[in-house]
Design a protein around this motif. Structure first.
Motif, mmCIF file in Angstrom:
data_model
loop_
_atom_site.group_PDB
_atom_site.id
_atom_site.type_symbol
_atom_site.label_atom_id
_atom_site.label_comp_id
_atom_site.label_asym_id
_atom_site.label_seq_id
_atom_site.Cartn_x
_atom_site.Cartn_y
_atom_site.Cartn_z
ATOM 1 N N ASN A 210 0.830 -1.259 -0.126
ATOM 2 C CA ASN A 210 -0.021 0.067 -0.029
ATOM 3 C C ASN A 210 0.833 1.108 -0.044
ATOM 4 O O ASN A 210 0.469 2.390 -0.636
ATOM 5 C CB ASN A 210 -0.910 0.009 1.349
ATOM 6 C CG ASN A 210 -2.036 1.303 1.304
ATOM 7 O OD1 ASN A 210 -1.553 2.203 1.902
ATOM 8 N ND2 ASN A 210 -3.042 1.039 0.514
ATOM 9 N N ILE A 211 1.914 1.417 0.678
ATOM 10 C CA ILE A 211 2.923 2.367 0.763
ATOM 11 C C ILE A 211 3.654 2.610 -0.389
ATOM 12 O O ILE A 211 3.643 3.686 -0.991
ATOM 13 C CB ILE A 211 3.666 2.325 1.945
ATOM 14 C CG1 ILE A 211 3.096 2.264 3.200
ATOM 15 C CG2 ILE A 211 4.916 3.223 1.866
ATOM 16 C CD1 ILE A 211 4.205 1.957 4.473
ATOM 17 N N GLU A 212 3.983 1.500 -1.270
ATOM 18 C CA GLU A 212 4.818 1.335 -2.316
ATOM 19 C C GLU A 212 3.591 1.998 -3.605
ATOM 20 O O GLU A 212 4.013 2.790 -4.440
ATOM 21 C CB GLU A 212 5.304 0.239 -2.845
ATOM 22 C CG GLU A 212 6.392 -0.246 -1.961
ATOM 23 C CD GLU A 212 6.697 -1.589 -2.130
ATOM 24 O OE1 GLU A 212 7.712 -2.060 -1.571
ATOM 25 O OE2 GLU A 212 6.096 -2.514 -2.720
ATOM 26 N N GLU A 213 2.472 1.639 -3.492
ATOM 27 C CA GLU A 213 1.495 2.291 -4.456
ATOM 28 C C GLU A 213 1.094 3.874 -4.386
ATOM 29 O O GLU A 213 1.103 4.359 -5.303
ATOM 30 C CB GLU A 213 0.130 1.435 -3.833
ATOM 31 C CG GLU A 213 -1.159 1.850 -4.887
ATOM 32 C CD GLU A 213 -0.989 1.462 -6.223
ATOM 33 O OE1 GLU A 213 -1.523 1.892 -7.088
ATOM 34 O OE2 GLU A 213 -0.324 0.535 -6.550
ATOM 35 N N ARG A 214 1.017 3.912 -2.975
ATOM 36 C CA ARG A 214 1.082 5.578 -2.872
ATOM 37 C C ARG A 214 2.138 6.248 -3.254
ATOM 38 O O ARG A 214 2.347 7.222 -3.827
ATOM 39 C CB ARG A 214 0.691 5.954 -1.576
ATOM 40 C CG ARG A 214 -0.612 5.495 -1.073
ATOM 41 C CD ARG A 214 -1.038 6.069 0.276
ATOM 42 N NE ARG A 214 -0.365 4.928 1.269
ATOM 43 C CZ ARG A 214 -0.520 5.488 2.491
ATOM 44 N NH1 ARG A 214 -1.122 6.505 2.983
ATOM 45 N NH2 ARG A 214 -0.065 4.627 3.357
ATOM 46 N N ASP A 215 3.414 5.860 -2.973
ATOM 47 C CA ASP A 215 4.686 6.200 -3.309
ATOM 48 C C ASP A 215 4.720 6.652 -4.805
ATOM 49 O O ASP A 215 5.146 7.550 -5.205
ATOM 50 C CB ASP A 215 5.684 5.666 -2.687
ATOM 51 C CG ASP A 215 7.092 6.174 -2.998
ATOM 52 O OD1 ASP A 215 7.235 7.270 -2.681
ATOM 53 O OD2 ASP A 215 8.006 5.472 -3.392
ATOM 54 N N ASN A 216 4.524 5.504 -5.420
ATOM 55 C CA ASN A 216 4.479 5.388 -7.173
ATOM 56 C C ASN A 216 3.716 6.433 -7.932
ATOM 57 O O ASN A 216 3.895 7.102 -8.620
ATOM 58 C CB ASN A 216 4.774 3.895 -7.718
ATOM 59 C CG ASN A 216 6.053 3.424 -7.496
ATOM 60 O OD1 ASN A 216 7.007 4.272 -7.354
ATOM 61 N ND2 ASN A 216 5.922 2.365 -7.645
ATOM 62 N N ASN A 217 2.375 5.966 -7.371
ATOM 63 C CA ASN A 217 1.053 6.757 -8.115
ATOM 64 C C ASN A 217 0.554 8.011 -7.483
ATOM 65 O O ASN A 217 -0.157 8.760 -8.099
ATOM 66 C CB ASN A 217 0.070 5.637 -8.104
ATOM 67 C CG ASN A 217 0.577 4.476 -8.842
ATOM 68 O OD1 ASN A 217 1.293 4.437 -9.951
ATOM 69 N ND2 ASN A 217 0.419 3.137 -8.341
ATOM 70 N N LEU A 218 1.356 8.387 -6.377
ATOM 71 C CA LEU A 218 0.618 9.832 -5.727
ATOM 72 C C LEU A 218 1.918 10.632 -5.417
ATOM 73 O O LEU A 218 1.982 11.892 -6.137
ATOM 74 C CB LEU A 218 0.033 9.415 -4.518
ATOM 75 C CG LEU A 218 -0.828 10.655 -3.850
ATOM 76 C CD1 LEU A 218 -1.653 11.400 -4.608
ATOM 77 C CD2 LEU A 218 -1.302 10.169 -2.310
ATOM 78 N N TYR A 219 2.705 10.326 -4.616
ATOM 79 C CA TYR A 219 3.788 11.181 -4.337
ATOM 80 C C TYR A 219 4.834 11.653 -5.342
ATOM 81 O O TYR A 219 5.004 12.652 -5.859
ATOM 82 C CB TYR A 219 4.656 10.778 -2.867
ATOM 83 C CG TYR A 219 3.841 10.199 -1.923
ATOM 84 C CD1 TYR A 219 2.749 10.981 -1.504
ATOM 85 C CD2 TYR A 219 4.134 9.106 -1.154
ATOM 86 C CE1 TYR A 219 2.002 10.625 -0.331
ATOM 87 C CE2 TYR A 219 3.374 8.638 -0.243
ATOM 88 C CZ TYR A 219 2.385 9.605 0.222
ATOM 89 O OH TYR A 219 1.465 8.992 1.341
#
Length: 325
Positions: free
Chosen positions: A88-97
């Motif tokens: 979940n953290i990696e998903e937000r990191d790649n696709n949001l931040y």
């Protein structure tokens, strides 16, 4: 009672009793005892290596092994939960931040790759439960590597966020003179009639008419590059270097409230309206430069005016009238 054995004496034609020597008897006894001991030891070893015969130590070890298996099972379930959180953290990191800061995502192959050292888990081989221990150790190692990569990624995002915050603070985003202090906006960016020669020429800034002594505000964070009257036509003027390719110029000041090398924040008073230099009336001549080229300042007033005020100023600024300098 042992049997008595006889042999036939052919010379005397009679049966005689066989007498066993004492040494031979002793040899038989020793042989019997040794063979019995060997047989007993062999039987004992066989029993020790069968599941039907367990010593207290064996039972204790068996319980410890089962307990370790249970702990490894619980550990693997916890790793499953951590994997979900990490994903979940990696998903937000790649696709949001990283999308927000316009930087490339980190590939999954890099995030979840193992270790190339084939001998890394060699010491764990050769045991009854080697596969269980090795698989769990590999999962922990991969998770540890993911955490390191994610930590570095967040450090990078933090740097990008700080840089973006500084960029947003540096952009000249407000009017240099407040609306309540303006008489009117005399001239905008583009071709205008020169007030002295009446020749049509390009006006690289905007003129704000106001009373002499009206405060002038820094439109973005930066460093005072110059505060003097050496530039032709601008009289007393200030140049602020904001960084990121931005510079602003404030001309025809009556006096300064800043000095070269001084750091200023957006909204700080840096001087006062005047009519020094090549000026027809008290006003502020204001310019915005990006990478050395003049740009229309009206595109940067989003910080302190409403949409209606922007439309009104834009209409006046686009009129091809006479400038004040």
């Amino acid at each position: 009672m042992s049997k008595v054995k006889y042999y036939y004496d052919s010379e005397n034609l009679a049966y005689r009793k066989i007498k066993t020597k004492k040494s031979k008897k002793f040899g038989y006894v020793v042989l019997f005892l040794v063979s019995s001991g060997l047989f007993g030891a062999l039987s004992f070893l066989i029993l020790l290596n069968t599941p039907y015969f367990e010593t207290p130590k064996d039972r204790l070890q068996a319980r410890e092994i089962e307990n370790l298996k249970l702990r490894y099972a619980i550990l693997n379930k916890k790793i499953d939960q951590i994997d979900e959180v990490m994903a979940n953290i990696e998903e937000r990191d790649n696709n949001l931040y990283r999308v927000y800061f316009n930087t490339s995502p980190i590939p999954d192959e890099e995030r979840k790759s193992g270790f190339r050292d084939s001998n890394r888990y060699k010491e764990l081989e050769g045991y009854d439960n080697s596969q269980l221990v090795m698989n769990t150790t590999k999962r922990v190692d991969i998770l540890s590597k993911q955490l390191v990569i994610q930590s570095k990624s967040l450090d990078e995002i933090l740097k990008l966020a700080k840089a973006k915050a500084k960029l947003l603070e540096a952009i000249p985003a407000i009017q240099p003179v407040r609306n309540e202090n303006l008489k009117h906006m005399a001239s905008g960016f583009g071709y205008r009639s020169d007030p002295f020669t009446k020749v049509r020429k390009f006006h690289e800034g905007m003129d704000f008419t106001a009373k002499t002594g009206t405060p002038i505000f820094a439109t973005g964070d930066g460093v005072i590059q110059r505060a003097d009257n050496t530039a032709t036509g601008f009289g007393n003027h200030i140049v602020i270097r904001h960084g990121y390719g931005y510079e602003t110029l404030y001309g025809h000041l009556s006096k300064y409230k800043a000095r070269p090398g001084q750091h200023v924040k957006r909204g700080d008073i840096i001087g006062y309206v005047g009519s020094t230099g090549r000026s027809e009336a008290p006003h502020l001549h204001y310019e915005v430069h990006k990478n050395g080229e003049p740009v229309n300042p009206i595109n940067f007033y989003y910080g302190n005016i409403s949409a209606a005020e922007y439309i009104a100023i834009s209409k006046i600024a686009n009129q091809e009238n006479q400038s004040l300098d």
